[in-house]
Motif scaffolding. Sequence first.
Motif, PDB file in Angstrom:
ATOM      1  N   UNK A 129      43.828  16.872  59.777  1.00  0.00           N
ATOM      2  CA  UNK A 129      44.946  16.481  60.647  1.00  0.00           C
ATOM      3  C   UNK A 129      44.545  15.340  61.576  1.00  0.00           C
ATOM      4  N   UNK A 130      43.279  15.321  62.009  1.00  0.00           N
ATOM      5  CA  UNK A 130      42.805  14.187  62.800  1.00  0.00           C
ATOM      6  C   UNK A 130      42.743  12.926  61.940  1.00  0.00           C
ATOM      7  N   UNK A 131      42.354  13.083  60.685  1.00  0.00           N
ATOM      8  CA  UNK A 131      42.354  11.939  59.760  1.00  0.00           C
ATOM      9  C   UNK A 131      43.772  11.413  59.590  1.00  0.00           C
ATOM     10  N   UNK A 132      44.728  12.326  59.401  1.00  0.00           N
ATOM     11  CA  UNK A 132      46.128  11.924  59.253  1.00  0.00           C
ATOM     12  C   UNK A 132      46.623  11.220  60.507  1.00  0.00           C
ATOM     13  N   UNK A 133      46.219  11.709  61.669  1.00  0.00           N
ATOM     14  CA  UNK A 133      46.676  11.123  62.932  1.00  0.00           C
ATOM     15  C   UNK A 133      46.187   9.680  63.085  1.00  0.00           C
ATOM     16  N   UNK A 134      44.952   9.397  62.664  1.00  0.00           N
ATOM     17  CA  UNK A 134      44.428   8.034  62.782  1.00  0.00           C
ATOM     18  C   UNK A 134      45.222   7.062  61.914  1.00  0.00           C
ATOM     19  N   UNK A 135      45.516   7.470  60.677  1.00  0.00           N
ATOM     20  CA  UNK A 135      46.287   6.597  59.790  1.00  0.00           C
ATOM     21  C   UNK A 135      47.723   6.490  60.279  1.00  0.00           C
ATOM     22  N   UNK A 136      48.276   7.598  60.750  1.00  0.00           N
ATOM     23  CA  UNK A 136      49.643   7.606  61.256  1.00  0.00           C
ATOM     24  C   UNK A 136      49.800   6.655  62.440  1.00  0.00           C
ATOM     25  N   UNK A 137      48.833   6.675  63.338  1.00  0.00           N
ATOM     26  CA  UNK A 137      48.887   5.793  64.506  1.00  0.00           C
ATOM     27  C   UNK A 137      48.804   4.322  64.089  1.00  0.00           C
ATOM     28  N   UNK A 138      47.971   4.032  63.106  1.00  0.00           N
ATOM     29  CA  UNK A 138      47.805   2.650  62.664  1.00  0.00           C
ATOM     30  C   UNK A 138      49.038   2.120  61.948  1.00  0.00           C
ATOM     31  N   UNK A 139      49.738   2.993  61.220  1.00  0.00           N
ATOM     32  CA  UNK A 139      50.873   2.555  60.412  1.00  0.00           C
ATOM     33  C   UNK A 139      52.224   2.880  61.027  1.00  0.00           C
ATOM     34  N   UNK A 140      52.220   3.712  62.071  1.00  0.00           N
ATOM     35  CA  UNK A 140      53.461   4.121  62.750  1.00  0.00           C
ATOM     36  C   UNK A 140      54.417   4.862  61.822  1.00  0.00           C
ATOM     37  N   UNK A 141      53.876   5.642  60.913  1.00  0.00           N
ATOM     38  CA  UNK A 141      54.678   6.526  60.066  1.00  0.00           C
ATOM     39  C   UNK A 141      53.963   7.874  59.981  1.00  0.00           C
ATOM     40  N   UNK A 142      54.696   8.956  59.703  1.00  0.00           N
ATOM     41  CA  UNK A 142      54.023  10.236  59.488  1.00  0.00           C
ATOM     42  C   UNK A 142      53.102  10.182  58.274  1.00  0.00           C
ATOM     43  N   UNK A 143      52.036  10.954  58.330  1.00  0.00           N
ATOM     44  CA  UNK A 143      51.054  10.998  57.238  1.00  0.00           C
ATOM     45  C   UNK A 143      50.735  12.444  56.902  1.00  0.00           C
ATOM     46  N   UNK A 144      50.646  12.729  55.609  1.00  0.00           N
ATOM     47  CA  UNK A 144      50.237  14.045  55.118  1.00  0.00           C
ATOM     48  C   UNK A 144      49.013  13.856  54.228  1.00  0.00           C
ATOM     49  N   UNK A 145      47.954  14.598  54.507  1.00  0.00           N
ATOM     50  CA  UNK A 145      46.770  14.609  53.642  1.00  0.00           C
ATOM     51  C   UNK A 145      46.939  15.757  52.652  1.00  0.00           C
ATOM     52  N   UNK A 146      46.849  15.447  51.366  1.00  0.00           N
ATOM     53  CA  UNK A 146      47.142  16.430  50.326  1.00  0.00           C
ATOM     54  C   UNK A 146      45.891  16.801  49.530  1.00  0.00           C
ATOM     55  N   UNK A 147      45.976  17.938  48.892  1.00  0.00           N
ATOM     56  CA  UNK A 147      44.942  18.370  47.952  1.00  0.00           C
ATOM     57  C   UNK A 147      45.645  19.168  46.869  1.00  0.00           C
ATOM     58  N   UNK A 148      44.951  19.452  45.785  1.00  0.00           N
ATOM     59  CA  UNK A 148      45.504  20.324  44.756  1.00  0.00           C
ATOM     60  C   UNK A 148      44.686  21.601  44.711  1.00  0.00           C
ATOM     61  N   UNK A 149      45.381  22.715  44.608  1.00  0.00           N
ATOM     62  CA  UNK A 149      44.685  23.990  44.473  1.00  0.00           C
ATOM     63  C   UNK A 149      45.607  25.004  43.816  1.00  0.00           C
ATOM     64  N   UNK A 150      45.009  26.065  43.296  1.00  0.00           N
ATOM     65  CA  UNK A 150      45.783  27.140  42.698  1.00  0.00           C
ATOM     66  C   UNK A 150      46.351  28.050  43.764  1.00  0.00           C
ATOM     67  N   UNK A 151      47.352  28.812  43.395  1.00  0.00           N
ATOM     68  CA  UNK A 151      47.979  29.786  44.276  1.00  0.00           C
ATOM     69  C   UNK A 151      48.001  31.136  43.577  1.00  0.00           C
ATOM     70  N   UNK A 152      47.926  32.233  44.347  1.00  0.00           N
ATOM     71  CA  UNK A 152      47.997  33.565  43.734  1.00  0.00           C
ATOM     72  C   UNK A 152      49.277  33.717  42.918  1.00  0.00           C
ATOM     73  N   UNK A 153      49.150  34.412  41.807  1.00  0.00           N
ATOM     74  CA  UNK A 153      50.277  34.774  40.953  1.00  0.00           C
ATOM     75  C   UNK A 153      50.873  33.579  40.205  1.00  0.00           C
ATOM     76  N   UNK A 154      50.210  32.445  40.218  1.00  0.00           N
ATOM     77  CA  UNK A 154      50.697  31.262  39.522  1.00  0.00           C
ATOM     78  C   UNK A 154      49.581  30.684  38.656  1.00  0.00           C
ATOM     79  N   UNK A 155      49.963  30.148  37.494  1.00  0.00           N
ATOM     80  CA  UNK A 155      49.000  29.460  36.632  1.00  0.00           C
ATOM     81  C   UNK A 155      48.940  27.991  37.030  1.00  0.00           C
ATOM     82  N   UNK A 156      47.746  27.420  37.026  1.00  0.00           N
ATOM     83  CA  UNK A 156      47.598  26.002  37.289  1.00  0.00           C
ATOM     84  C   UNK A 156      47.513  25.678  38.769  1.00  0.00           C
ATOM     85  N   UNK A 157      47.490  24.385  39.051  1.00  0.00           N
ATOM     86  CA  UNK A 157      47.334  23.900  40.422  1.00  0.00           C
ATOM     87  C   UNK A 157      48.569  23.092  40.825  1.00  0.00           C
ATOM     88  N   UNK A 158      48.733  22.937  42.129  1.00  0.00           N
ATOM     89  CA  UNK A 158      49.831  22.117  42.645  1.00  0.00           C
ATOM     90  C   UNK A 158      49.376  21.428  43.927  1.00  0.00           C
TER      91      UNK A 158
END
Length: 248
Positions: A129-158
């Motif tokens: 979230x601190x990483x997102x805040x630095x980029x967000x401040x520089x670009x003046x837009x909201x930023x989301x840092x994403x990753x892919x991972x599995x979830x219980x009861x589901x096949x595959x990653x998202x």
Amino acid sequence: MQLHPVPGLPEIGPGDDLASLVAERVDLDSGILCLASTVVSKAEGRIAALDEFPAGPRAREIAARLEERTDEEKDPRFAQAVLEESTDLLMESPFLLTETRFGHICVNAGIDRSNTGGEDLLLLPKHPSESAARVSEALSVPVIVTDTCGRPFRHGQRGVAIGWAGTPASRDWRGESDRDGRELGVTVENVIDELAAAANLVAGEGDGGVPAVVVEDFEFGEMDGSDEHFRDVEDDYVRQALRGWSYE
């Protein structure tokens, strides 16, 4: 709502300015920028060699147990890296399910062994979230840092969100009415996870993946928002159940 990949980003290395690299390629007057954690980690130098994690007794014990259960060779140095990147180990077998130091629950503390830029390991950002805040401040837009991972009861990653800035994490529908006029009592929509998953569809996977996606024309709406994202232990009944469970 429209989503567009940011074209032409180079291979990212330690010290690279992600905000500048994105700004050179897209005009970001508005929208939300979704950044894959891999490029955030690379820019922040979160690349490591296995030799940086000499295995202690617990790591060797975990690796030996995993080898016995899975019939696959396990490097105790990798187990040590997972332990050092975690605050809680929810499962030790047949895989390591951990809580990272910023509250995300995932397999192997999210440590990646692909797209590492030639090194052994790619660790998640220390404070996404601190990483997102630095980029967000520089670009003046909201930023989301994403990753892919599995979830219980589901096949595959998202795609999921592990850090964010400039936008609430969720919107609260409680107190609103459903189509039959009944008041909603528990519905809280995790917006940043939904946007991360949508961005992942555009970003793709493997060697053809694109690490940055712009979301345009998404409107949060007028309802209340909050930064609730990672569930508290006291309210996480699955996590509580895991504490009394062991793999046989």
